[in-house]
Design an enzyme around this catalytic site. Structure first.
Site, PDB file in Angstrom:
ATOM      1  N   LYS A 194       0.954  -1.292  -0.203  1.00 28.77           N
ATOM      2  CA  LYS A 194       0.155   0.168   0.180  1.00 28.77           C
ATOM      3  C   LYS A 194       1.217   1.228   0.124  1.00 28.77           C
ATOM      4  O   LYS A 194       0.720   2.077  -0.616  1.00 28.77           O
ATOM      5  CB  LYS A 194      -1.371  -0.210   1.189  1.00 28.77           C
ATOM      6  CG  LYS A 194      -1.921  -0.757   0.959  1.00 28.77           C
ATOM      7  CD  LYS A 194      -2.985  -1.395   2.165  1.00 28.77           C
ATOM      8  CE  LYS A 194      -3.655  -2.255   2.285  1.00 28.77           C
ATOM      9  NZ  LYS A 194      -4.272  -3.160   3.556  1.00 28.77           N
ATOM     10  N   GLN A 249      -4.601  -2.000   9.636  1.00 27.30           N
ATOM     11  CA  GLN A 249      -4.743  -3.041   9.320  1.00 27.30           C
ATOM     12  C   GLN A 249      -5.134  -4.751   9.923  1.00 27.30           C
ATOM     13  O   GLN A 249      -4.855  -4.897  10.929  1.00 27.30           O
ATOM     14  CB  GLN A 249      -2.429  -3.990   8.502  1.00 27.30           C
ATOM     15  CG  GLN A 249      -3.072  -4.988   7.888  1.00 27.30           C
ATOM     16  CD  GLN A 249      -3.157  -5.137   6.206  1.00 27.30           C
ATOM     17  OE1 GLN A 249      -3.340  -4.076   6.382  1.00 27.30           O
ATOM     18  NE2 GLN A 249      -3.561  -6.034   5.881  1.00 27.30           N
ATOM     19  N   ASP A 262     -11.434   1.682   4.275  1.00 29.40           N
ATOM     20  CA  ASP A 262     -11.326   0.537   3.886  1.00 29.40           C
ATOM     21  C   ASP A 262     -12.320  -0.211   3.662  1.00 29.40           C
ATOM     22  O   ASP A 262     -13.349  -1.139   3.082  1.00 29.40           O
ATOM     23  CB  ASP A 262     -11.218  -0.196   4.865  1.00 29.40           C
ATOM     24  CG  ASP A 262      -9.484  -0.900   5.027  1.00 29.40           C
ATOM     25  OD1 ASP A 262      -9.133  -0.974   3.579  1.00 29.40           O
ATOM     26  OD2 ASP A 262      -8.937  -1.033   5.195  1.00 29.40           O
TER      27      ASP A 262
HETATM   28  N1  GUN Z   1      -6.616  -7.143   5.369  1.00 29.58           N
HETATM   29  C1  GUN Z   1      -6.328  -8.250   4.709  1.00 29.58           C
HETATM   30  N2  GUN Z   1      -6.990  -7.469   3.728  1.00 29.58           N
HETATM   31  C2  GUN Z   1      -7.342  -5.725   4.315  1.00 29.58           C
HETATM   32  C3  GUN Z   1      -8.308  -5.336   4.148  1.00 29.58           C
HETATM   33  O1  GUN Z   1      -8.875  -4.566   3.136  1.00 29.58           O
HETATM   34  N3  GUN Z   1      -8.451  -4.119   5.208  1.00 29.58           N
HETATM   35  C4  GUN Z   1      -7.482  -4.275   6.365  1.00 29.58           C
HETATM   36  N4  GUN Z   1      -7.798  -2.931   6.964  1.00 29.58           N
HETATM   37  N5  GUN Z   1      -6.455  -5.171   6.241  1.00 29.58           N
HETATM   38  C5  GUN Z   1      -6.737  -6.710   5.384  1.00 29.58           C
END
Ligand code: GUN
Length: 293
Positions: A52, A96, A119
């Protein structure tokens, strides 16, 4: 068969976002900024967060990562969320997942102000999407809608069958495909582990979206001739044909299903590359205050 090339489409969108960032800078505006909270040392989470950050850099966004040890208290995490909520420099915040067992995921997510919840996990954003108000849509469903739009897949009046009912893929996909907007306006069936005639349902789909989490679950006999097939699965399996000793496969038997489908997403290179781009699109929306004004 037409391949829906997520790698190419995501690269195009990144270029569009990078151009937009250059325009913002030229006009003296603020560069979009995505913050991430990372708890512990889970290798998959480390990889996600660094991808990211890399994607932010590629398009010219600022990004920051707040790291905490696995034994961080819930209170400390909530304080960090509150701090970032109040930081005018940061436009979007993701925590995350998964978080360690002793921390209540929902409590942390609900502490993020909906305006920065890029998100799209906060119940306010989920609720707004459900009733058709502007909202942040979570990365995978947003990416799939964008893939369909950019591949000019006709969805109106089509029968869309979704395999899987998870909160982050199946459920939001069903709402988006049924909404009174394009892409959307489909007749939607959601199948799950208790569905009795799942094979027949899948075989009746004009658009089949597979997020069932089982390697190569969908075989050619479960797909109608000419169907559009979207594969959300990603599984690492051993292979003696690759240098790394493994390869990635989806929830769909690509070799046989691709012979029947009119359009299909490959794994890797289909839905996967779109998810990070969705987060970038949401962060851009956040910096422009497009959703909440
Ligand atoms: N863990 C796996 N996929 C995601 C996601 O799209 N967002 C977040 N915050 N954690 C994740």
């Amino acid at each position: 068969m037409n391949l829906i090339d997520g790698k190419q489409i995501s690269a195009t969108i990144k270029d569009e976002i990078a151009n937009e960032v250059r325009r913002i800078i030229d006009q003296g505006g603020k560069v979009p900024h995505l913050a991430a909270i990372l708890v512990g040392e889970d290798p998959a989470s480390e990889t996600y967060v660094s991808s990211k950050a890399r994607a932010c850099k590629q398009v010219g966004f600022d990004s920051s990562t707040y790291r905490f040890p696995a034994d961080v208290t819930e209170e400390e995490l909530l304080e960090a969320v509150a701090f970032i909520n109040n930081d005018p420099e940061v436009d979007g915040l993701i925590v995350q997942l998964p978080l360690p067992e002793h921390i209540d995921n929902q409590k942390v997510i609900q502490h993020i102000v909906p305006e920065k919840d890029v998100d799209g996990f906060h119940p306010v954003n989920v609720g707004r999407m459900t009733i058709g108000l502007p909202s942040y849509v979570s990365a995978t469903p947003y990416g799939i809608m964008e893939l369909m739009m950019r591949s000019r897949i006709e969805t109106k009046g089509k029968h869309c069958v979704i395999l899987g009912r998870s909160n982050i893929v199946g459920k939001p996909m069903s709402l988006l495909m049924a909404r009174n907007e394009e892409p959307g306006n489909a007749t939607v069936t959601v199948c799950h582990s208790k569905t009795k005639n799942l094979k027949e349902m899948a075989a009746s789909a004009d658009i089949l979206i597979v997020a069932i989490g089982q390697p190569e679950f969908v075989t050619a006999d479960m797909v109608k001739e000419g169907a559009v097939v979207i594969d959300v699965g990603i599984h690492r399996v051993p292979s003696d044909k690759t240098k790394s000793g493994f390869r990635l496969i989806g929830d769909v038997r690509f070799d046989e299903v691709s012979r029947k489908a009119s359009h299909i997403t490959p794994v890797p290179g289909g839905v996967g590359p779109m998810t990070i781009v969705s987060l970038l699109m949401n962060t851009l929306k956040a910096s422009r205050k497009e959703i909440y004004g």
